[in-house]
Scaffold this active site. Structure first.
Site, PDB file in Angstrom:
ATOM      1  N   HIS A 123     -28.422  14.604 -21.321  1.00 14.49           N
ATOM      2  CA  HIS A 123     -27.543  14.229 -22.433  1.00 14.49           C
ATOM      3  C   HIS A 123     -26.249  15.032 -22.513  1.00 14.49           C
ATOM      4  O   HIS A 123     -25.438  14.811 -23.404  1.00 14.49           O
ATOM      5  CB  HIS A 123     -28.303  14.359 -23.766  1.00 14.49           C
ATOM      6  CG  HIS A 123     -29.540  13.533 -23.789  1.00 14.49           C
ATOM      7  ND1 HIS A 123     -30.775  14.031 -23.461  1.00 14.49           N
ATOM      8  CD2 HIS A 123     -29.716  12.215 -24.066  1.00 14.49           C
ATOM      9  CE1 HIS A 123     -31.669  13.066 -23.546  1.00 14.49           C
ATOM     10  NE2 HIS A 123     -31.071  11.956 -23.901  1.00 14.49           N
ATOM     11  N   GLY A 182     -22.826  18.136 -37.051  1.00 18.13           N
ATOM     12  CA  GLY A 182     -23.524  16.892 -36.755  1.00 18.13           C
ATOM     13  C   GLY A 182     -22.585  15.865 -36.139  1.00 18.13           C
ATOM     14  O   GLY A 182     -22.942  15.141 -35.209  1.00 18.13           O
ATOM     15  N   ARG A 204     -16.005  16.135 -35.804  1.00 20.48           N
ATOM     16  CA  ARG A 204     -15.854  17.457 -36.427  1.00 20.48           C
ATOM     17  C   ARG A 204     -15.789  18.534 -35.344  1.00 20.48           C
ATOM     18  O   ARG A 204     -15.080  19.534 -35.496  1.00 20.48           O
ATOM     19  CB  ARG A 204     -17.039  17.747 -37.351  1.00 20.48           C
ATOM     20  CG  ARG A 204     -16.980  17.011 -38.655  1.00 20.48           C
ATOM     21  CD  ARG A 204     -16.045  17.758 -39.606  1.00 20.48           C
ATOM     22  NE  ARG A 204     -15.721  16.946 -40.761  1.00 20.48           N
ATOM     23  CZ  ARG A 204     -16.517  16.779 -41.798  1.00 20.48           C
ATOM     24  NH1 ARG A 204     -17.690  17.372 -41.838  1.00 20.48           N
ATOM     25  NH2 ARG A 204     -16.155  16.031 -42.808  1.00 20.48           N
ATOM     26  N   ARG A 253     -22.416   9.820 -24.305  1.00 19.84           N
ATOM     27  CA  ARG A 253     -22.744   9.106 -25.547  1.00 19.84           C
ATOM     28  C   ARG A 253     -21.755   9.393 -26.682  1.00 19.84           C
ATOM     29  O   ARG A 253     -22.098   9.248 -27.860  1.00 19.84           O
ATOM     30  CB  ARG A 253     -24.159   9.458 -26.030  1.00 19.84           C
ATOM     31  CG  ARG A 253     -25.234   8.906 -25.129  1.00 19.84           C
ATOM     32  CD  ARG A 253     -26.612   9.277 -25.597  1.00 19.84           C
ATOM     33  NE  ARG A 253     -27.587   8.799 -24.644  1.00 19.84           N
ATOM     34  CZ  ARG A 253     -28.543   7.918 -24.929  1.00 19.84           C
ATOM     35  NH1 ARG A 253     -28.663   7.451 -26.148  1.00 19.84           N
ATOM     36  NH2 ARG A 253     -29.396   7.536 -24.006  1.00 19.84           N
ATOM     37  N   ARG A 277     -25.494  25.973 -36.802  1.00 23.75           N
ATOM     38  CA  ARG A 277     -25.180  24.647 -37.335  1.00 23.75           C
ATOM     39  C   ARG A 277     -24.122  24.789 -38.421  1.00 23.75           C
ATOM     40  O   ARG A 277     -24.220  25.663 -39.290  1.00 23.75           O
ATOM     41  CB  ARG A 277     -26.449  24.009 -37.905  1.00 23.75           C
ATOM     42  CG  ARG A 277     -26.184  22.832 -38.805  1.00 23.75           C
ATOM     43  CD  ARG A 277     -27.381  21.944 -39.048  1.00 23.75           C
ATOM     44  NE  ARG A 277     -27.230  21.135 -40.236  1.00 23.75           N
ATOM     45  CZ  ARG A 277     -26.360  20.121 -40.386  1.00 23.75           C
ATOM     46  NH1 ARG A 277     -25.550  19.799 -39.391  1.00 23.75           N
ATOM     47  NH2 ARG A 277     -26.281  19.443 -41.507  1.00 23.75           N
ATOM     48  N   SER A 283     -23.006  19.550 -43.572  1.00 24.43           N
ATOM     49  CA  SER A 283     -22.972  19.308 -45.016  1.00 24.43           C
ATOM     50  C   SER A 283     -24.396  19.173 -45.540  1.00 24.43           C
ATOM     51  O   SER A 283     -25.347  18.986 -44.775  1.00 24.43           O
ATOM     52  CB  SER A 283     -22.166  18.053 -45.321  1.00 24.43           C
ATOM     53  OG  SER A 283     -22.753  16.952 -44.671  1.00 24.43           O
ATOM     54  N   GLU A 313     -30.526  18.773 -46.157  1.00 23.84           N
ATOM     55  CA  GLU A 313     -29.790  18.251 -45.000  1.00 23.84           C
ATOM     56  C   GLU A 313     -30.837  17.744 -44.019  1.00 23.84           C
ATOM     57  O   GLU A 313     -31.968  17.496 -44.429  1.00 23.84           O
ATOM     58  CB  GLU A 313     -28.831  19.310 -44.412  1.00 23.84           C
ATOM     59  CG  GLU A 313     -29.471  20.656 -44.120  1.00 23.84           C
ATOM     60  CD  GLU A 313     -30.126  20.758 -42.783  1.00 23.84           C
ATOM     61  OE1 GLU A 313     -29.395  20.960 -41.801  1.00 23.84           O
ATOM     62  OE2 GLU A 313     -31.386  20.695 -42.711  1.00 23.84           O
ATOM     63  N   MET A 314     -30.497  17.578 -42.747  1.00 16.95           N
ATOM     64  CA  MET A 314     -31.446  16.889 -41.869  1.00 16.95           C
ATOM     65  C   MET A 314     -31.651  17.542 -40.491  1.00 16.95           C
ATOM     66  O   MET A 314     -32.182  16.889 -39.591  1.00 16.95           O
ATOM     67  CB  MET A 314     -31.003  15.424 -41.700  1.00 16.95           C
ATOM     68  CG  MET A 314     -30.968  14.664 -43.015  1.00 16.95           C
ATOM     69  SD  MET A 314     -30.434  12.943 -42.848  1.00 16.95           S
ATOM     70  CE  MET A 314     -31.767  12.283 -41.853  1.00 16.95           C
ATOM     71  N   GLU A 315     -31.230  18.786 -40.314  1.00 18.20           N
ATOM     72  CA  GLU A 315     -31.278  19.368 -38.958  1.00 18.20           C
ATOM     73  C   GLU A 315     -31.804  20.792 -38.836  1.00 18.20           C
ATOM     74  O   GLU A 315     -32.374  21.167 -37.802  1.00 18.20           O
ATOM     75  CB  GLU A 315     -29.863  19.342 -38.323  1.00 18.20           C
ATOM     76  CG  GLU A 315     -29.311  17.977 -38.015  1.00 18.20           C
ATOM     77  CD  GLU A 315     -28.666  17.307 -39.217  1.00 18.20           C
ATOM     78  OE1 GLU A 315     -28.407  18.008 -40.225  1.00 18.20           O
ATOM     79  OE2 GLU A 315     -28.431  16.091 -39.174  1.00 18.20           O
ATOM     80  N   SER A 370     -21.732  18.745 -50.008  1.00 17.97           N
ATOM     81  CA  SER A 370     -20.814  17.595 -49.986  1.00 17.97           C
ATOM     82  C   SER A 370     -21.153  16.582 -51.067  1.00 17.97           C
ATOM     83  O   SER A 370     -20.345  15.721 -51.397  1.00 17.97           O
ATOM     84  CB  SER A 370     -20.861  16.905 -48.620  1.00 17.97           C
ATOM     85  OG  SER A 370     -22.169  16.410 -48.384  1.00 17.97           O
ATOM     86  N   ASP A 371     -22.371  16.661 -51.591  1.00 22.86           N
ATOM     87  CA  ASP A 371     -22.780  15.757 -52.666  1.00 22.86           C
ATOM     88  C   ASP A 371     -23.883  16.454 -53.457  1.00 22.86           C
ATOM     89  O   ASP A 371     -24.405  17.480 -53.017  1.00 22.86           O
ATOM     90  CB  ASP A 371     -23.262  14.409 -52.110  1.00 22.86           C
ATOM     91  CG  ASP A 371     -24.355  14.551 -51.070  1.00 22.86           C
ATOM     92  OD1 ASP A 371     -24.002  14.638 -49.876  1.00 22.86           O
ATOM     93  OD2 ASP A 371     -25.537  14.630 -51.432  1.00 22.86           O
ATOM     94  N   ARG A 400     -13.661  17.165 -47.723  1.00 22.21           N
ATOM     95  CA  ARG A 400     -14.661  17.592 -46.743  1.00 22.21           C
ATOM     96  C   ARG A 400     -14.001  18.401 -45.632  1.00 22.21           C
ATOM     97  O   ARG A 400     -14.531  19.392 -45.182  1.00 22.21           O
ATOM     98  CB  ARG A 400     -15.350  16.383 -46.098  1.00 22.21           C
ATOM     99  CG  ARG A 400     -16.472  15.834 -46.937  1.00 22.21           C
ATOM    100  CD  ARG A 400     -16.930  14.517 -46.356  1.00 22.21           C
ATOM    101  NE  ARG A 400     -17.832  13.864 -47.272  1.00 22.21           N
ATOM    102  CZ  ARG A 400     -19.126  13.689 -47.027  1.00 22.21           C
ATOM    103  NH1 ARG A 400     -19.661  14.100 -45.914  1.00 22.21           N
ATOM    104  NH2 ARG A 400     -19.890  13.095 -47.899  1.00 22.21           N
TER     105      ARG A 400
HETATM  106  N1  HPA Z   1     -29.468  14.198 -48.018  1.00 26.07           N
HETATM  107  C1  HPA Z   1     -29.696  14.478 -46.730  1.00 26.07           C
HETATM  108  N2  HPA Z   1     -28.777  14.979 -45.939  1.00 26.07           N
HETATM  109  C2  HPA Z   1     -27.563  15.227 -46.452  1.00 26.07           C
HETATM  110  C3  HPA Z   1     -27.257  14.970 -47.782  1.00 26.07           C
HETATM  111  C4  HPA Z   1     -28.260  14.430 -48.598  1.00 26.07           C
HETATM  112  O1  HPA Z   1     -28.044  14.178 -49.798  1.00 26.07           O
HETATM  113  N3  HPA Z   1     -25.965  15.300 -47.977  1.00 26.07           N
HETATM  114  C5  HPA Z   1     -25.494  15.758 -46.809  1.00 26.07           C
HETATM  115  N4  HPA Z   1     -26.461  15.723 -45.884  1.00 26.07           N
END
Ligand code: HPA
Length: 236
Positions: free
Chosen positions: A4, A20, A24, A43, A87, A90, A179-181, A203-204, A217
């Site tokens: 990859h 991510g 960026r 990719r 990492r 956001s 977040e997710m990582e 970010s939120d 952002r």
């Molecule tokens: N959820 C999951 N991942 C994210 C979020 C969220 O609200 N905001 C930024 N990454």
């Protein structure tokens, strides 16, 4: 070259920053590195290597979610011998005192499932940040005057969650953001004896529903890049 990553051996620095979003990575390389060169575009997951204050640095996109990050981090560590992986991304705020644009430096990353869950089975492993990076990142953020929170985050498998009860339990147990990582990054770094950290911008916000605009952002993303670079080379 790996499956990859198209970079040649030696094209990847020992220190790798990982947003991510591949765009960026391009933005950070153009704005923070000298002599940045594209080293990967397989990719469209862009990676650049250049120097910062004379230190070699790679900025490589990870994609979204732990399965994607896991592919890049596995290959960066086992094929390119990356030693420090940070990492920069956001997250969604999960506590009332955590505001939009604040920075969260993740001491731990709780997860329900990750690509490593198959190994742990009945065990609840606690993925945690490298202490030297964590300490240096907090010092850098404080010196920059950035509003910063240090503590646990939640690495979710889904952005569009259908289990509000889980968010509620995370919030109840002091988790600062989602977040997710990061959990998979910390787990892989531990497995291979590398240093890892996640520096995140809120970010939120899950409770207030506030969200940063695209322009905002970019501005807050710059703070994270600087904190990550200062932390990576603090003890060099
Ligand atoms: N959820 C999951 N991942 C994210 C979020 C969220 O609200 N905001 C930024 N990454």
């Amino acid at each position: 070259m790996t499956i990859h990553i198209g970079a040649k051996p030696g094209d990847i620095a020992e220190t790798v920053l990982m947003p991510g979003d591949p765009y960026r990575a391009k933005w950070a390389a153009e704005n923070f590195l000298q002599d940045a060169k594209l080293v990967n575009d397989v990719r469209g997951m862009l990676g650049f290597t250049g120097t910062w204050n004379g230190h070699r640095v790679t900025i490589q996109g990870s994609g979204m979610g732990m399965p994607s990050l896991s592919i890049y981090v596995n290959e960066l560590i086992t094929q390119y011998d990356a030693k420090t992986l940070i990492r920069i991304g956001s997250c969604g705020g999960m506590q009332p005192h955590v505001g939009i644009r604040d920075v969260i430096i993740a001491m731990t990353a709780t997860t329900i499932t990750s690509p490593s869950s198959g190994i742990f089975r009945e065990m609840n492993y606690a993925p945690c940040a490298d202490w030297s990076l964590l300490r240096a990142a907090v010092a850098a953020a404080e010196a920059m005057g950035t509003t910063t929170h240090v503590g646990g985050i939640y690495s979710s498998d889904v952005f569009y969650a259908e289990r509000p009860d889980l968010d509620e339990q995370m919030t109840r147990h002091g988790i600062l953001g989602v977040e997710m990582e990061a959990a998979e990054l910390y787990t892989l770094a531990a497995r291979h004896k590398r240093r890892a950290l996640a520096v995140l911008t809120v970010s939120d916000h899950l409770q207030t529903g506030e969200a940063l605009s695209a322009a905002d952002r970019e501005g807050s993303f710059g703070d994270m890049v600087e904190i990550a670079l200062e932390a990576a080379f603090a003890d060099v």
